[in-house]
Design a protein around this motif. Structure first.
Motif, PDB file in Angstrom:
ATOM      1  N   SER A 129      53.832  49.285  49.104  1.00  0.00           N
ATOM      2  CA  SER A 129      52.768  49.430  50.255  1.00  0.00           C
ATOM      3  C   SER A 129      53.067  49.039  51.524  1.00  0.00           C
ATOM      4  N   SER A 153      51.245  47.660  55.650  1.00  0.00           N
ATOM      5  CA  SER A 153      50.148  47.297  56.267  1.00  0.00           C
ATOM      6  C   SER A 153      49.909  48.012  57.440  1.00  0.00           C
ATOM      7  N   ARG A 156      46.222  46.568  53.286  1.00  0.00           N
ATOM      8  CA  ARG A 156      47.337  47.147  52.799  1.00  0.00           C
ATOM      9  C   ARG A 156      47.119  48.523  51.987  1.00  0.00           C
TER      10      ARG A 156
END
Length: 76
Positions: A40, A42, A47
């Protein structure tokens, strides 16, 4: 750009999107992201997961449960 790198125009999914599509809880999606099994990024304070990573994770889990012959490889 290699096959391991996401394209610059990749679609990003939220934990809610993933949980609705896969039928799992948002907490499970968060655990997968924090454990590193679901990569993932940011974006601002949230997220996000690349759509292709979700598919790859689902495919790997499916193969692990059903065996390597369960997912036919298509050669073009």
């Amino acid at each position: 750009m290699t096959m391991d790198e996401p394209p610059p125009f990749a679609d990003y999914l939220t934990t809610g999107d993933i949980s609705r599509e896969l039928g799992i809880t948002p907490a499970t999606v968060s655990r997968l992201m924090h454990s590193g099994r679901l990569p993932s990024v940011s974006l601002n304070r949230a997220r996000r997961v690349i759509e292709r990573a979700v598919f790859d994770q689902w495919k790997a889990d499916y193969k692990a449960r059903r065996g390597p012959k369960a997912w036919p490889e298509v050669k073009i």
